[in-house]
Design a protein around this motif. Structure first.
Motif, PDB file in Angstrom:
ATOM      1  N   ILE A  74    -106.142 -29.659 -72.181  1.00 34.15           N
ATOM      2  CA  ILE A  74    -105.919 -30.549 -71.041  1.00 34.15           C
ATOM      3  C   ILE A  74    -107.272 -30.953 -70.459  1.00 34.15           C
ATOM      4  N   MET A  75    -107.372 -32.196 -69.976  1.00 39.57           N
ATOM      5  CA  MET A  75    -108.620 -32.665 -69.372  1.00 39.57           C
ATOM      6  C   MET A  75    -108.297 -33.657 -68.266  1.00 39.57           C
ATOM      7  N   THR A  76    -109.188 -33.751 -67.290  1.00 36.53           N
ATOM      8  CA  THR A  76    -109.011 -34.670 -66.167  1.00 36.53           C
ATOM      9  C   THR A  76    -110.312 -35.409 -65.896  1.00 36.53           C
ATOM     10  N   SER A  77    -110.190 -36.541 -65.222  1.00 40.71           N
ATOM     11  CA  SER A  77    -111.357 -37.356 -64.903  1.00 40.71           C
ATOM     12  C   SER A  77    -111.085 -38.146 -63.636  1.00 40.71           C
ATOM     13  N   SER A  78    -112.130 -38.409 -62.863  1.00 30.89           N
ATOM     14  CA  SER A  78    -111.987 -39.258 -61.683  1.00 30.89           C
ATOM     15  C   SER A  78    -112.343 -40.710 -61.975  1.00 30.89           C
ATOM     16  N   ASP A  79    -113.045 -40.968 -63.104  1.00 28.47           N
ATOM     17  CA  ASP A  79    -113.456 -42.341 -63.402  1.00 28.47           C
ATOM     18  C   ASP A  79    -112.985 -42.858 -64.751  1.00 28.47           C
ATOM     19  N   GLY A  80    -112.398 -41.992 -65.587  1.00 27.94           N
ATOM     20  CA  GLY A  80    -111.916 -42.420 -66.889  1.00 27.94           C
ATOM     21  C   GLY A  80    -112.949 -42.365 -67.989  1.00 27.94           C
ATOM     22  N   PHE A  81    -114.180 -41.972 -67.660  1.00 25.22           N
ATOM     23  CA  PHE A  81    -115.263 -41.913 -68.643  1.00 25.22           C
ATOM     24  C   PHE A  81    -115.777 -40.485 -68.860  1.00 25.22           C
ATOM     25  N   ILE A  82    -115.946 -39.742 -67.766  1.00 25.88           N
ATOM     26  CA  ILE A  82    -116.441 -38.369 -67.823  1.00 25.88           C
ATOM     27  C   ILE A  82    -115.283 -37.434 -67.512  1.00 25.88           C
ATOM     28  N   PHE A  83    -114.986 -36.523 -68.449  1.00 29.55           N
ATOM     29  CA  PHE A  83    -113.816 -35.668 -68.319  1.00 29.55           C
ATOM     30  C   PHE A  83    -114.209 -34.201 -68.156  1.00 29.55           C
ATOM     31  N   ASN A  84    -113.432 -33.515 -67.327  1.00 27.60           N
ATOM     32  CA  ASN A  84    -113.523 -32.064 -67.174  1.00 27.60           C
ATOM     33  C   ASN A  84    -112.458 -31.474 -68.092  1.00 27.60           C
ATOM     34  N   ARG A  85    -112.892 -30.862 -69.187  1.00 24.79           N
ATOM     35  CA  ARG A  85    -111.975 -30.388 -70.215  1.00 24.79           C
ATOM     36  C   ARG A  85    -111.911 -28.865 -70.205  1.00 24.79           C
ATOM     37  N   ARG A  86    -110.698 -28.328 -70.208  1.00 27.09           N
ATOM     38  CA  ARG A  86    -110.515 -26.890 -70.381  1.00 27.09           C
ATOM     39  C   ARG A  86    -110.567 -26.567 -71.866  1.00 27.09           C
ATOM     40  N   ASP A  87    -111.386 -25.594 -72.250  1.00 28.83           N
ATOM     41  CA  ASP A  87    -111.491 -25.243 -73.663  1.00 28.83           C
ATOM     42  C   ASP A  87    -110.388 -24.286 -74.108  1.00 28.83           C
ATOM     43  N   GLU A  88    -109.699 -23.672 -73.151  1.00 30.03           N
ATOM     44  CA  GLU A  88    -108.542 -22.861 -73.519  1.00 30.03           C
ATOM     45  C   GLU A  88    -107.354 -23.788 -73.781  1.00 30.03           C
ATOM     46  N   ALA A  89    -106.506 -23.408 -74.726  1.00 31.34           N
ATOM     47  CA  ALA A  89    -105.394 -24.268 -75.115  1.00 31.34           C
ATOM     48  C   ALA A  89    -104.406 -24.441 -73.966  1.00 31.34           C
ATOM     49  N   PHE A  90    -103.919 -25.662 -73.805  1.00 26.11           N
ATOM     50  CA  PHE A  90    -102.811 -25.928 -72.884  1.00 26.11           C
ATOM     51  C   PHE A  90    -101.483 -25.616 -73.580  1.00 26.11           C
ATOM     52  N   MET A  91    -101.360 -26.010 -74.839  1.00 26.09           N
ATOM     53  CA  MET A  91    -100.197 -25.677 -75.657  1.00 26.09           C
ATOM     54  C   MET A  91    -100.694 -25.167 -77.004  1.00 26.09           C
ATOM     55  N   THR A  92    -100.072 -24.114 -77.518  1.00 32.03           N
ATOM     56  CA  THR A  92    -100.413 -23.570 -78.827  1.00 32.03           C
ATOM     57  C   THR A  92     -99.216 -23.713 -79.764  1.00 32.03           C
ATOM     58  N   PRO A  93     -99.398 -23.497 -81.067  1.00 27.25           N
ATOM     59  CA  PRO A  93     -98.246 -23.566 -81.980  1.00 27.25           C
ATOM     60  C   PRO A  93     -97.171 -22.535 -81.683  1.00 27.25           C
ATOM     61  N   GLY A  94     -97.487 -21.467 -80.962  1.00 25.97           N
ATOM     62  CA  GLY A  94     -96.469 -20.503 -80.555  1.00 25.97           C
ATOM     63  C   GLY A  94     -96.301 -19.360 -81.535  1.00 25.97           C
ATOM     64  N   VAL A  95     -95.261 -18.583 -81.310  1.00 25.34           N
ATOM     65  CA  VAL A  95     -94.953 -17.451 -82.186  1.00 25.34           C
ATOM     66  C   VAL A  95     -94.702 -17.962 -83.605  1.00 25.34           C
ATOM     67  N   GLU A  96     -95.213 -17.270 -84.594  1.00 29.02           N
ATOM     68  CA  GLU A  96     -95.096 -17.719 -85.978  1.00 29.02           C
ATOM     69  C   GLU A  96     -93.637 -17.877 -86.392  1.00 29.02           C
ATOM     70  N   ALA A  97     -93.324 -19.063 -86.867  1.00 22.88           N
ATOM     71  CA  ALA A  97     -91.979 -19.374 -87.345  1.00 22.88           C
ATOM     72  C   ALA A  97     -92.114 -20.271 -88.562  1.00 22.88           C
TER      73      ALA A  97
END
Length: 398
Positions: free
Chosen positions: A225-248
């Motif tokens: 997930i990432m956010t920006s106030s101007d649409g050009f420079i983004f604050n990005r979290r390096d931890e996953a927002f969504m992962t593939p989940g439990v192996e299936a």
């Protein structure tokens, strides 16, 4: 189409294009030649002609001389699309190409894909692509959707790790007027650690796909997930927002965690609970027919300030009081709480502006002070927020 805000969907019978011997289907656009990533957007520009309110972009190969381009299609109703023209933008475009109208700056933003070399050199065509090139997200802007200003790659905070980003799904966060939010997919080829696949369901399928498709048998994807106030420079979290989940059987493949475009405000399943934000994600790619699953999150629940039971506090930067009341979106334990005090720009506490300790779980709780907040309207204040076993998701002056 959904008539309940995005919880249940139905496929209308459009009846325009024949497929498998019948027109009883929901196809809204088809093309005899190659058609990929046909991405549709509703234009919120108040000056947009009504016959172009629905805009669509699609990659097209113009041949050895023309290269890969973006074609613009328009529709008044979202069903009948007509080809308009080719956008004067260079890129590879073989992903979901995003366009949106920004009411604050009165211009369109286009987010699309290209590559760059490990040394940082732009790679804007498949002709110059090499195996070690890195996938990236580009941005261009336009006032009229015809003449485009090219800004290059979106940028991130200094020092953040560089990894490959696929689809971006950047949109305006509808709960504010100053935030862009995106959910880019991270791509990583784990060929060096492919022994892991032996222990996963359908492990032999990875070997088969690798033999036929190469990287698609060893590459994996997730979503950040990432956010920006101007649409050009983004604050990005390096931890996953969504992962593939439990192996299936249908995950931990190339193509996991691709979000559908946009966010929808939906009713909560529990009676009396506040509305939630829903988003949608495809699953089963490369395994069987792709379907979409709906996920939900509390209002503004993408981020929070959190303090453990032992407590903590936050002092904000100076903020202009532009309302007569302060409301918070928060959640505490039964023993936890949040207390808010107002200070001036020099961090001197303002008499009469310290709340009691608040507990509960609400997306819209008014903060009560001894003195009326309207007396501070137009002035700059700092919020000192004391927290104990609590989350604070957002606050707003109303």
């Amino acid at each position: 189409e959904s008539r309940d805000g995005g919880i249940t969907f139905r496929k209308p019978n459009v009846g325009k294009y024949e497929y498998n011997g019948t027109k009883n289907n929901n196809i809204v656009f088809a093309r005899e030649k190659f058609l990929d990533n046909f991405s549709i957007f509703y234009d919120t520009n108040p000056n947009c002609p009504k016959e172009e309110k629905f805009k669509a972009l699609s990659e097209v190969n113009l041949g050895s001389n023309g290269g890969t381009k973006l074609i613009y299609y328009a529709s008044e109703d979202g069903y009948d699309f007509k080809e308009q023209y080719v956008l004067d933008v260079k890129g590879t475009f073989d992903t979901y190409n995003v366009v949106l109208w920004d009411e604050t700056t009165k211009q369109y933003f286009l987010y699309y894909r290209a590559f760059h070399t490990p040394a940082g050199e732009d790679v804007l065509s498949w002709k110059t692509y090499k195996k070690d090139c890195l996938r990236d997200i580009r941005v261009a802007t336009s006032k009229d959707f015809k003449t485009w200003n090219i800004h290059g790659r979106i940028s991130f905070e200094e020092g953040q790790a560089e990894y490959q980003l696929y689809t971006n799904q950047i949109t305006r966060y509808y709960r504010t007027d100053d935030t862009f939010i995106g959910f880019p997919v991270r791509y990583y080829d784990r060929d060096a650690e492919k022994r892991n696949f032996h222990f996963m369901p359908l492990g032999d399928r990875h070997a088969n796909i690798t033999e036929v498709f190469g990287r698609e048998g060893t590459a994996v994807t997730d979503c950040v997930i990432m956010t920006s106030s101007d649409g050009f420079i983004f604050n990005r979290r390096d931890e996953a927002f969504m992962t593939p989940g439990v192996e299936a059987r249908d995950n931990w493949w190339y193509g996991n965690c691709y979000m559908a475009y946009g966010l929808a405000e939906t009713e909560a399943e529990e009676d009396g609970a506040p509305n939630e934000i829903s988003f949608y994600m495809g699953e089963n790619y490369r395994i069987k027919n792709v379907n979409f699953r709906r996920f939900s999150i509390r209002m503004d629940g993408f981020f929070s300030w959190f303090a453990p039971y032992r407590g903590g506090e936050v002092l904000t930067k100076p903020i202009t009081v532009d309302g007569n009341a302060l409301h918070i979106n928060f959640a505490t334990s039964a023993l936890g709480g949040i207390e808010i005090a107002l200070f001036d720009e020099d961090v001197k506490e303002l008499e009469g502006y310290c709340s009691y300790m608040m507990f509960g779980n609400s997306i819209d709780r008014p903060v009560e002070f001894e003195k009326p907040l309207e007396d501070l309207c137009g002035k700059q204040v700092r919020l000192k927020i004391k927290m104990k076993d609590a989350h604070l998701y957002s606050f707003v002056f109303l």
